[in-house]
Design a protein around this motif. Structure first.
Motif, PDB file in Angstrom:
ATOM      1  N   ARG A   1       0.827  -1.209   0.000  1.00 26.46           N
ATOM      2  CA  ARG A   1       0.000   0.000   0.000  1.00 26.46           C
ATOM      3  C   ARG A   1       0.862   1.261   0.000  1.00 26.46           C
ATOM      4  NH1 ARG A   1      -3.976   1.069   4.967  1.00 26.46           N
ATOM      5  NH2 ARG A   1      -2.014   1.758   5.901  1.00 26.46           N
TER       6      ARG A   1
ATOM      7  N   HIS B   1      -2.895   2.716  -3.351  1.00 29.20           N
ATOM      8  CA  HIS B   1      -3.944   2.337  -2.408  1.00 29.20           C
ATOM      9  C   HIS B   1      -3.715   3.064  -1.082  1.00 29.20           C
ATOM     10  CE1 HIS B   1      -5.619  -0.892  -4.894  1.00 29.20           C
ATOM     11  NE2 HIS B   1      -4.376  -1.108  -5.274  1.00 29.20           N
ATOM     12  N   LYS B   2      -4.468   4.085  -0.829  1.00 28.90           N
ATOM     13  CA  LYS B   2      -4.317   4.876   0.386  1.00 28.90           C
ATOM     14  C   LYS B   2      -5.526   4.675   1.292  1.00 28.90           C
ATOM     15  CE  LYS B   2      -0.549   6.538  -1.308  1.00 28.90           C
ATOM     16  NZ  LYS B   2       0.764   6.061  -0.798  1.00 28.90           N
TER      17      LYS B   2
ATOM     18  N   ALA C   1      -8.811   5.266   3.340  1.00 27.21           N
ATOM     19  CA  ALA C   1      -9.939   6.149   3.011  1.00 27.21           C
ATOM     20  C   ALA C   1     -10.938   6.150   4.157  1.00 27.21           C
ATOM     21  CB  ALA C   1     -10.591   5.691   1.721  1.00 27.21           C
TER      22      ALA C   1
ATOM     23  N   ILE D   1     -15.054   0.685   2.838  1.00 30.05           N
ATOM     24  CA  ILE D   1     -13.629   0.579   3.163  1.00 30.05           C
ATOM     25  C   ILE D   1     -12.919  -0.129   2.017  1.00 30.05           C
ATOM     26  CG2 ILE D   1     -11.943  -0.330   4.804  1.00 30.05           C
ATOM     27  CD1 ILE D   1     -13.741   1.872   5.901  1.00 30.05           C
ATOM     28  N   PRO D   2     -11.844   0.459   1.463  1.00 26.88           N
ATOM     29  CA  PRO D   2     -11.127  -0.181   0.359  1.00 26.88           C
ATOM     30  C   PRO D   2     -10.682  -1.594   0.736  1.00 26.88           C
ATOM     31  CG  PRO D   2     -10.366   2.068   0.654  1.00 26.88           C
ATOM     32  CD  PRO D   2     -11.264   1.770   1.812  1.00 26.88           C
ATOM     33  N   PRO D   3     -10.770  -2.550  -0.194  1.00 29.37           N
ATOM     34  CA  PRO D   3     -10.438  -3.937   0.118  1.00 29.37           C
ATOM     35  C   PRO D   3      -9.045  -4.142   0.690  1.00 29.37           C
ATOM     36  CG  PRO D   3     -11.569  -3.821  -1.992  1.00 29.37           C
ATOM     37  CD  PRO D   3     -11.287  -2.411  -1.574  1.00 29.37           C
TER      38      PRO D   3
ATOM     39  N   GLN E   1      -7.242  -2.047   2.427  1.00 29.11           N
ATOM     40  CA  GLN E   1      -7.246  -1.553   3.802  1.00 29.11           C
ATOM     41  C   GLN E   1      -7.960  -2.542   4.725  1.00 29.11           C
ATOM     42  OE1 GLN E   1      -8.927   2.337   4.274  1.00 29.11           O
ATOM     43  NE2 GLN E   1      -8.710   2.351   6.501  1.00 29.11           N
TER      44      GLN E   1
ATOM     45  N   TYR F   1      -7.789  -8.589  -5.581  1.00 26.72           N
ATOM     46  CA  TYR F   1      -8.386  -7.264  -5.717  1.00 26.72           C
ATOM     47  C   TYR F   1      -8.314  -6.758  -7.152  1.00 26.72           C
ATOM     48  CZ  TYR F   1      -8.259  -7.406  -0.660  1.00 26.72           C
ATOM     49  OH  TYR F   1      -8.441  -7.781   0.645  1.00 26.72           O
ATOM     50  N   ARG F   2      -7.232  -7.059  -7.854  1.00 26.02           N
ATOM     51  CA  ARG F   2      -7.132  -6.640  -9.249  1.00 26.02           C
ATOM     52  C   ARG F   2      -8.136  -7.390 -10.115  1.00 26.02           C
ATOM     53  NH1 ARG F   2      -0.556  -5.958 -10.209  1.00 26.02           N
ATOM     54  NH2 ARG F   2      -0.342  -4.065  -8.940  1.00 26.02           N
TER      55      ARG F   2
ATOM     56  N   GLN G   1     -11.691  -6.037  -9.759  1.00 31.48           N
ATOM     57  CA  GLN G   1     -11.961  -4.845 -10.559  1.00 31.48           C
ATOM     58  C   GLN G   1     -12.205  -5.190 -12.026  1.00 31.48           C
ATOM     59  OE1 GLN G   1      -8.585  -2.333  -9.849  1.00 31.48           O
ATOM     60  NE2 GLN G   1      -9.217  -1.778  -7.769  1.00 31.48           N
TER      61      GLN G   1
END
Length: 286
Positions: free
Chosen positions: A51, A56-57, A59, A176-178, A180, A232-233, A236
């Motif tokens: 990260r 990927h920050k 959030a 919440i971003p995956p 994270q 995660y990729r 998407q």
């Protein structure tokens, strides 16, 4: 689904299917609590590094306590149960039993999330999957092999734990971003198991075999950090429906890896239970 995405999906199924092989090799000389603590904390550290060097920050913060709940039910408890069980049962059987997770999730969704009641097809999948579990466990039930049944029951409990975490995450981690979410549950799960490892296993006194250390590192790097990034990729690119197919691939590869590398037998009961469980998972996931 494009050819490259299909290849990546198969690769992810092969990696996560091999996790049960790594568990089996690791717990030969590393106690389950220490093995799980190492896997979770190393995986969390690698994802934190990923990260930091990527886009990927963080959030926002999830609801208070959500990571502790996810760390327990989606990491610490199920990983420990699987690692402990593979001291007595075959890694392929563990992979097949974990594949019942969507079946339990469907039942919990009907109970806890009233707006998502399962269809008749999904209920048929639940019954078919349960029949598959009975077929898979029938030889042990017939022999009354208590230590096998306890180990297999532990894996089923791990699948139920994964299912409960999935249902909980639908609301608690919304937005919440995956990446994270993954870091949070791995880190908090590791922090739960690590003190128990120090108290009960005294890891500084252990002399693990090189194969067990290699299994731990492979599971942390390949089966946790790299696999999560792939997941995660792919999510998407192919969406939720596409990525869910990996659930069907994991147990197939778990059985194959166990047979190829550990010489685990492919009996008719195992294959029959595998087919029924996969059919039930397919129906319940429709």
């Amino acid at each position: 689904m494009k050819g490259w995405d299909l290849f990546a999906l198969l690769a992810l199924g092969a990696i996560w299917g091999a996790s049960y092989l790594f568990f089996a090799l690791g717990v030969r000389t590393i106690p389950p609590l220490t093995f799980v603590a190492g896997r979770l904390l190393i995986g969390a550290a690698l994802l934190l590094l990923f990260r930091r060097v990527s886009s990927h920050k963080p959030a926002g913060d999830p609801p208070r306590g959500a990571f502790w709940v996810m760390g327990f039910f989606n990491a610490a408890l199920p990983h420990t149960l699987v690692a402990w069980s593979e001291q007595t049962i075959a890694s392929g059987i563990a992979g097949v039993l974990i594949a019942t997770m969507p079946l339990w999730a469907a039942g919990m969704t009907a109970w806890m999330l009233r707006e998502e009641r399962p269809s008749r097809r999904q209920l048929a999948g639940l019954l078919l999957g349960f029949l598959g579990i009975l077929v898979l466990l029938f030889p042990d039930l017939r022999r009354a092999a208590h230590h096998y049944i306890v180990g297999e029951g532990a894996v089923v409990l791990a699948a139920i734990s994964y299912a409960a975490a999935t249902v909980y995450a639908r609301r608690a981690l919304r937005g919440i971003p995956p990446v994270q979410a993954a870091i949070g549950q791995l880190l908090y799960g590791g922090l739960m198991v690590f003190p128990l490892s120090l108290i009960l296993d005294h890891p500084w006194t252990l002399s693990p075999a090189p194969i067990s250390i290699a299994a731990l590192l492979a599971l942390a790097v390949l089966g946790t950090a790299i696999a999560y990034v792939m997941y995660y990729r792919l999510l998407q690119r192919v969406g939720v429906v596409g990525i869910s197919l990996v659930t069907y691939l994991n147990p197939i590869f778990a059985v194959l890896w166990g047979a190829l590398w550990l010489g685990e037998p492919l009996s008719g009961w195992v294959l029959g239970g595998l087919v029924l469980i996969l059919m039930g998972v397919f129906l319940a996931g429709r």
